[in-house]
Scaffold this active site. Structure first.
Site, mmCIF file in Angstrom:
data_model
loop_
_atom_site.group_PDB
_atom_site.id
_atom_site.type_symbol
_atom_site.label_atom_id
_atom_site.label_comp_id
_atom_site.label_asym_id
_atom_site.label_seq_id
_atom_site.Cartn_x
_atom_site.Cartn_y
_atom_site.Cartn_z
ATOM 1 N N ASN A 17 0.849 -1.190 0.000
ATOM 2 C CA ASN A 17 0.000 0.000 0.000
ATOM 3 C C ASN A 17 0.893 1.252 0.000
ATOM 4 O OD1 ASN A 17 -1.484 2.230 1.063
ATOM 5 N ND2 ASN A 17 -3.077 0.823 1.774
ATOM 6 N N LYS A 20 0.471 3.692 2.915
ATOM 7 C CA LYS A 20 1.089 3.219 4.162
ATOM 8 C C LYS A 20 2.606 3.395 4.111
ATOM 9 C CE LYS A 20 -1.804 -0.778 5.472
ATOM 10 N NZ LYS A 20 -1.621 -2.226 5.708
ATOM 11 N N ASP A 75 -0.737 -4.405 9.534
ATOM 12 C CA ASP A 75 -2.125 -4.721 9.203
ATOM 13 C C ASP A 75 -2.986 -3.783 10.023
ATOM 14 O OD1 ASP A 75 -3.394 -6.678 7.338
ATOM 15 O OD2 ASP A 75 -4.714 -6.926 9.057
ATOM 16 N N PHE A 153 -5.795 8.600 2.636
ATOM 17 C CA PHE A 153 -6.262 7.470 1.823
ATOM 18 C C PHE A 153 -7.346 6.721 2.594
ATOM 19 C CE2 PHE A 153 -4.410 3.671 3.927
ATOM 20 C CZ PHE A 153 -3.593 4.287 4.869
ATOM 21 N N GLY A 154 -7.854 5.674 1.958
ATOM 22 C CA GLY A 154 -8.792 4.780 2.630
ATOM 23 C C GLY A 154 -9.988 5.521 3.225
ATOM 24 N N ASP A 156 -10.000 7.835 5.424
ATOM 25 C CA ASP A 156 -9.645 9.145 5.996
ATOM 26 C C ASP A 156 -10.724 10.221 5.814
ATOM 27 O OD1 ASP A 156 -7.298 8.234 7.055
ATOM 28 O OD2 ASP A 156 -5.993 9.121 5.550
ATOM 29 N N LYS A 176 -1.718 14.238 10.857
ATOM 30 C CA LYS A 176 -2.196 12.839 10.909
ATOM 31 C C LYS A 176 -1.082 11.924 11.420
ATOM 32 C CE LYS A 176 -3.859 8.791 8.542
ATOM 33 N NZ LYS A 176 -3.962 7.981 7.345
ATOM 34 N N ARG A 182 -1.114 4.446 13.319
ATOM 35 C CA ARG A 182 0.200 4.066 12.787
ATOM 36 C C ARG A 182 1.303 4.791 13.561
ATOM 37 N NH1 ARG A 182 -1.827 4.276 8.188
ATOM 38 N NH2 ARG A 182 -2.334 2.061 8.207
HETATM 39 P P1 ITT Z 1 -0.924 -4.356 2.634
HETATM 40 O O1 ITT Z 1 -1.683 -5.602 3.074
HETATM 41 O O2 ITT Z 1 -0.094 -4.562 1.413
HETATM 42 O O3 ITT Z 1 -0.167 -3.713 3.763
HETATM 43 P P2 ITT Z 1 -3.601 -3.196 2.459
HETATM 44 O O4 ITT Z 1 -4.160 -1.872 2.008
HETATM 45 O O5 ITT Z 1 -4.275 -4.434 1.898
HETATM 46 O O6 ITT Z 1 -2.011 -3.233 2.176
HETATM 47 P P3 ITT Z 1 -4.558 -3.916 5.093
HETATM 48 O O7 ITT Z 1 -4.942 -5.287 4.689
HETATM 49 O O8 ITT Z 1 -3.868 -3.704 6.406
HETATM 50 O O9 ITT Z 1 -3.605 -3.220 4.019
HETATM 51 O O10 ITT Z 1 -5.875 -3.038 5.014
HETATM 52 C C1 ITT Z 1 -5.973 -1.891 5.713
HETATM 53 C C2 ITT Z 1 -7.119 -1.075 5.162
HETATM 54 O O11 ITT Z 1 -7.663 -0.322 6.246
HETATM 55 C C3 ITT Z 1 -6.608 -0.068 4.144
HETATM 56 O O12 ITT Z 1 -6.641 -0.566 2.820
HETATM 57 C C4 ITT Z 1 -7.572 1.088 4.373
HETATM 58 O O13 ITT Z 1 -8.787 0.844 3.672
HETATM 59 C C5 ITT Z 1 -7.846 0.992 5.866
HETATM 60 N N1 ITT Z 1 -6.894 1.854 6.610
HETATM 61 C C6 ITT Z 1 -5.842 1.453 7.382
HETATM 62 N N2 ITT Z 1 -5.174 2.503 7.860
HETATM 63 C C7 ITT Z 1 -5.809 3.598 7.381
HETATM 64 C C8 ITT Z 1 -5.583 4.971 7.503
HETATM 65 O O14 ITT Z 1 -4.554 5.459 8.185
HETATM 66 N N3 ITT Z 1 -6.434 5.802 6.895
HETATM 67 C C9 ITT Z 1 -7.478 5.328 6.183
HETATM 68 N N4 ITT Z 1 -7.748 4.048 5.991
HETATM 69 C C10 ITT Z 1 -6.915 3.166 6.592
#
Ligand code: ITT
Length: 201
Positions: A17, A20, A75, A153-154, A156, A176, A182
């Protein structure tokens, strides 16, 4: 010291990601010579664990075994009170795009005045055969009623951390990265590494 540049130890970031990766590098700064799992492995690591810890350990183990270098996995997910902790460990799989995941979340919370939620992150640092350690961080807050902001992202745009009125997506990355799940987890990792430097790097 594992392979790194002359002054810094190497660290494999076991995440694909990009957001991340940017946050982890921002929070840890210049402590390490970073490598990315994507440079060693083209496929996604399947996430079949029931907890953040299981998935993080699995990602860190795969990265360590593949690269033979200290590896750090993240994760994370958003746990929503009124949805019995969903999307939680399934946060990345709650829909096929960020916007679809957010829409599903807002739809499932429609009519609910309980907006409480918590972001959680579990990092696993795997640094020797069968030797690893986990670091957890949380950021409590509420789910907004609609999207606000373009940063991050995600989830947020719909997450408002306790003590603030802005969503994570309305904040600067600097803010943030001081208060997020994190940030809290990585602060513990930094302390661990600085206290036990000779044993764990
Ligand atoms: P990796 O497994 O390759 O690390 P991933 O995106 O699949 O990447 P995860 O399985 O840990 O990672 O999923 C975490 C999800 O949770 C991520 O895709 C976001 O949708 C959400 N998320 C986690 N941290 C976040 C953040 O700081 N802000 C917004 N959304 C977040």
């Amino acid at each position: 010291m594992p392979k790194g540049d002359k002054t810094r130890p190497g660290l494999v970031l076991a995440t694909r990601n990009k957001n991340k990766i940017a946050e982890i590098k921002y929070i840890l700064g210049g402590l390490f010579d970073y490598r990315l799992i994507g440079d060693y492995l083209s496929d996604d690591v399947p996430e079949s664990g029931r907890t953040l810890y299981d998935n993080s350990l699995n990602k860190a183990l795969i990265a360590y075994e593949l690269t033979n270098q200290p590896s750090l996995a993240d994760d994370s997910g958003l746990f929503v009170n009124a949805l019995n902790g969903e999307p939680g460990v399934f946060s990345a799989r709650y829909g096929s795009t960020d916007q679809k995941r957010i829409n599903r979340l807002l739809e499932n919370l429609r009519g609910s005045t309980d907006r409480k939620a918590v972001f959680r992150a579990v990092f696993v640092y795997y640094h020797r055969p069968n030797v690893f350690r986990a670091f957890e961080g949380e950021c409590p807050g509420v789910v907004a009623y609609e999207c606000r902001g373009n940063n991050g992202f995600g989830y947020d745009p719909v997450f408002i951390p306790d003590g603030y009125e802005q969503t994570f997506a309305q904040m600067t990355s600097d803010l943030k990265n001081q208060i997020s799940h994190r940030a809290t987890a990585l602060l513990k990792f930094k302390e661990f590494v600085s206290q036990k430097r000779s044993q764990v790097l």
